[in-house]
Scaffold this motif. Sequence first.
Motif, short mmCIF file in Angstrom:
data_model
loop_
_atom_site.label_atom_id
_atom_site.label_comp_id
_atom_site.label_asym_id
_atom_site.label_seq_id
_atom_site.Cartn_x
_atom_site.Cartn_y
_atom_site.Cartn_z
N ALA A 308 2.33 12.12 -1.65
CA ALA A 308 1.61 10.87 -2.51
C ALA A 308 1.18 10.21 -1.21
O ALA A 308 1.62 10.20 -0.14
CB ALA A 308 2.78 10.01 -3.04
N SER A 309 -0.27 9.52 -1.44
CA SER A 309 -0.81 8.66 -0.53
C SER A 309 -1.24 7.32 -1.53
O SER A 309 -1.92 7.41 -1.95
CB SER A 309 -1.99 9.55 0.17
N VAL A 310 -0.80 6.25 -0.77
CA VAL A 310 -1.10 5.07 -1.32
C VAL A 310 -1.86 4.09 -0.42
O VAL A 310 -1.32 3.61 0.54
CB VAL A 310 0.20 4.17 -1.94
N TYR A 311 -3.24 3.82 -0.73
CA TYR A 311 -3.85 2.86 0.34
C TYR A 311 -3.48 1.42 -0.07
O TYR A 311 -3.28 0.95 -1.12
CB TYR A 311 -5.33 2.87 -0.40
N GLN A 312 -3.08 0.85 1.01
CA GLN A 312 -2.40 -0.54 0.80
C GLN A 312 -3.17 -1.50 1.82
O GLN A 312 -2.69 -2.34 2.46
CB GLN A 312 -1.08 -0.33 1.53
#
Length: 371
Positions: A308-312
């Motif tokens: 998973a990759s979450v842009y923050q």
Amino acid sequence: MNALTQHTTQPALDIKGVVKRFAGVEALASVNLTLPAGQVLALLGPSGCGKTTLLRCIAGLIEPSEGRILISGEEVSGPRGCLPPEARRLGMVFQDYALWPHMTVAENVAFPLTMQGIAKSERQKKVEWALNTVGLQAFASRSPGTLSGGQQQRVALARAIVSEPRLLLMDEPLSNLDKGLRESLAVEIRRLIKSLHLTAVFVTHDQHEAYAMADQVAVLHKGVIEQIAPAQELYRQPATPDVAKFLDAGTLMSATVDAKGLWLDSSLPPLPLSLPDAEEQTQVQIMLPRSALQVSSIPSAYPVEVFASVYQGEFYSITLVLSPSGVRLQMLTQDPPASQGYLHIDLRQIRAWDSNNRVIELRSVSDHTYI
Ligand SMILES: Nc1ncnc2c1ncn2[C@@H]1O[C@H](COP(=O)(O)OP(=O)(O)OP(=O)(O)O)[C@@H](O)[C@H]1O
């Protein structure tokens, strides 16, 4: 102006073996801490860990079951009895501000002085000073109900500092405000405390608030202070797995150590780290900080996939899966990640604990500090 500008070698706050039992619940289990004058201490921890109970014991709103509390060297709570809150010369900011709605801002701020019987002219001077200090001089005759949450918070702060307290106590002082205001007020309150040379203790469950305002952060867990340290030390060198877990300081996992190395999983080659006498397999807990991990196309013994990759905002929060074990790891990166790659680890950043949650030093069994 402030009583704390008088130089004293006594700690501003000294808590010795404080225990608090409610019927059937041990809310505090032998708390010890010393806070030098001029410092800001955050009491941080999950719900129910005892933060509010400890603050209320310092304030005199709760009587400890055991132990002693000294403020500027004076015993305010101990075997000989407890001083009531009003005799402790403290300033208090409550979570809901506790302002009197039928009084003006100035009357609210003057209230502690009125209770102390201070003459009107002196009161007016002090109220003016306190309202000036928090930037609310223009609001003196307003009713608190007509002010924003942030302004009400400042009124509460002005009321807490007006009688020059030996110690400023704040219970979740920013929790009723929205995020942007919380961040700016945290910085402002810290500047104010420092400029007045106050000593302060505040309760929060928000680690970022603690980092922004405090010199020292005490992390509580089940009524025990697990660690007291400046923010960076706490985050980089958590004393126990509970502290690491609460701060979310990295990936926590069980591993085994033997003479060959540190095994994250039996299906993966071991990391070249061991213990001085690791003939037998030893069970340990480890933490892999996010900053210790990198993924690249340069081969290593640890192929990974991005789960998973979450842009923050300024970075991506990535969950990696190690093949073939399925072990999951957390890391941060500034660039959008490829879906697959190889894991590289800065071995010096790995933190380890034995089965008694004591920190153990892993030693390198190769020349590499980075794999
Ligand atoms: N008056 C009371 N009577 C009985 N138990 C209490 C009382 N006050 C607190 N406790 C218990 O003591 C423990 C610690 O409570 P405390 O309010 O200090 O925790 P906290 O860390 O401040 O939690 P929160 O962040 O939720 O306010 C909890 O188990 C709580 O239920």
